[in-house]
Enzyme design. Structure first.
Site, PDB file in Angstrom:
ATOM      1  N   ASP A   8       0.869  -1.180   0.000  1.00  0.00           N
ATOM      2  CA  ASP A   8       0.000   0.000   0.000  1.00  0.00           C
ATOM      3  C   ASP A   8       0.908   1.234   0.000  1.00  0.00           C
ATOM      4  O   ASP A   8       2.134   1.116  -0.172  1.00  0.00           O
ATOM      5  CB  ASP A   8      -0.984  -0.028   1.187  1.00  0.00           C
ATOM      6  CG  ASP A   8      -0.308   0.202   2.534  1.00  0.00           C
ATOM      7  OD1 ASP A   8       0.953   0.223   2.596  1.00  0.00           O
ATOM      8  OD2 ASP A   8      -1.023   0.370   3.543  1.00  0.00           O
ATOM      9  N   HIS A  98       9.605 -23.765   9.779  1.00  0.00           N
ATOM     10  CA  HIS A  98       8.587 -24.388  10.635  1.00  0.00           C
ATOM     11  C   HIS A  98       7.167 -24.220  10.104  1.00  0.00           C
ATOM     12  O   HIS A  98       6.359 -25.140  10.217  1.00  0.00           O
ATOM     13  CB  HIS A  98       8.645 -23.794  12.049  1.00  0.00           C
ATOM     14  CG  HIS A  98       9.882 -24.177  12.806  1.00  0.00           C
ATOM     15  ND1 HIS A  98       9.945 -24.216  14.186  1.00  0.00           N
ATOM     16  CD2 HIS A  98      11.123 -24.528  12.377  1.00  0.00           C
ATOM     17  CE1 HIS A  98      11.166 -24.582  14.575  1.00  0.00           C
ATOM     18  NE2 HIS A  98      11.896 -24.766  13.492  1.00  0.00           N
TER      19      HIS A  98
HETATM   20  C1  RB5 Z   1      -1.531   2.893   6.445  1.00  0.00           C
HETATM   21  O1  RB5 Z   1      -1.516   4.130   7.078  1.00  0.00           O
HETATM   22  C2  RB5 Z   1      -1.237   1.789   7.440  1.00  0.00           C
HETATM   23  O2  RB5 Z   1      -2.315   1.624   8.301  1.00  0.00           O
HETATM   24  C3  RB5 Z   1      -0.924   0.498   6.725  1.00  0.00           C
HETATM   25  O3  RB5 Z   1       0.140   0.688   5.859  1.00  0.00           O
HETATM   26  C4  RB5 Z   1      -0.521  -0.684   7.588  1.00  0.00           C
HETATM   27  O4  RB5 Z   1       0.469  -0.314   8.507  1.00  0.00           O
HETATM   28  C5  RB5 Z   1      -1.607  -1.434   8.204  1.00  0.00           C
HETATM   29  O5  RB5 Z   1      -1.371  -2.450   8.896  1.00  0.00           O
END
Ligand code: RB5
Length: 145
Positions: A8, A98
């Site tokens: 992301d 594992h």
């Molecule tokens: C995005 O801000 C963040 O929440 C995401 O990259 C991640 O860390 C979620 O687990």
């Protein structure tokens, strides 16, 4: 070996570093996005990479978000996926040996690029040990039914 990679916005920069690192080592890497730092939703990319691995379009997957945690939670919803959020080399090796983990999840906000590359290398170069560990992985698979 073909790898699926995704991130992301919180993991985009580290994904780019890892993709280059892996391609330089001769891995074929399919990049499922995201392709910039615009805010987006990590489950979208977790699903793309996890399905590629579950459907054998890639042998292993790598996911990056801010912490690696959201990606691992989402990827583990896909049948056949054993995703591990990792931030050290010992765990990277152990989770291949594992747990036969097939998706590695990393946090751009929790590990630097040098450590992340070392973790990825450790994970890719480790092998599942089978035996009693196979019994336990089979028990995990049974939970999916
Ligand atoms: C995005 O801000 C963040 O929440 C995401 O990259 C991640 O860390 C979620 O687990």
């Amino acid at each position: 070996m073909k790898l699926a990679i995704g991130a992301d916005h919180g993991g985009f920069s580290l994904k780019e570093v890892l993709k280059k690192h892996l391609e330089e080592q001769g891995y074929e890497v399919e990049d499922f996005g995201t392709y910039d730092t615009a805010s987006c939703h990590y489950p979208v990319y977790a699903e793309k990479v996890a399905r590629a691995v579950a459907e054998n379009r890639a042998q292993l997957g790598i996911l990056v978000c801010g912490t690696g945690i959201g990606m691992s939670i989402a990827a583990n919803k896909i049948k056949g996926i054993r995703a591990a959020a990792v931030s050290d080399c010992f765990t990277a090796q152990a989770t291949r040996e594992h747990n036969d983990s097939n998706v590695l999840c990393l946090g751009e906000r929790t590990v630097g690029p040098g450590l992340a590359m070392r973790i990825v290398d450790t994970w890719l170069n480790a092998a599942f040990l089978g035996g009693r560990h196979q019994t336990r992985v089979d028990m995990i698979s049974a939970l999916e039914k």
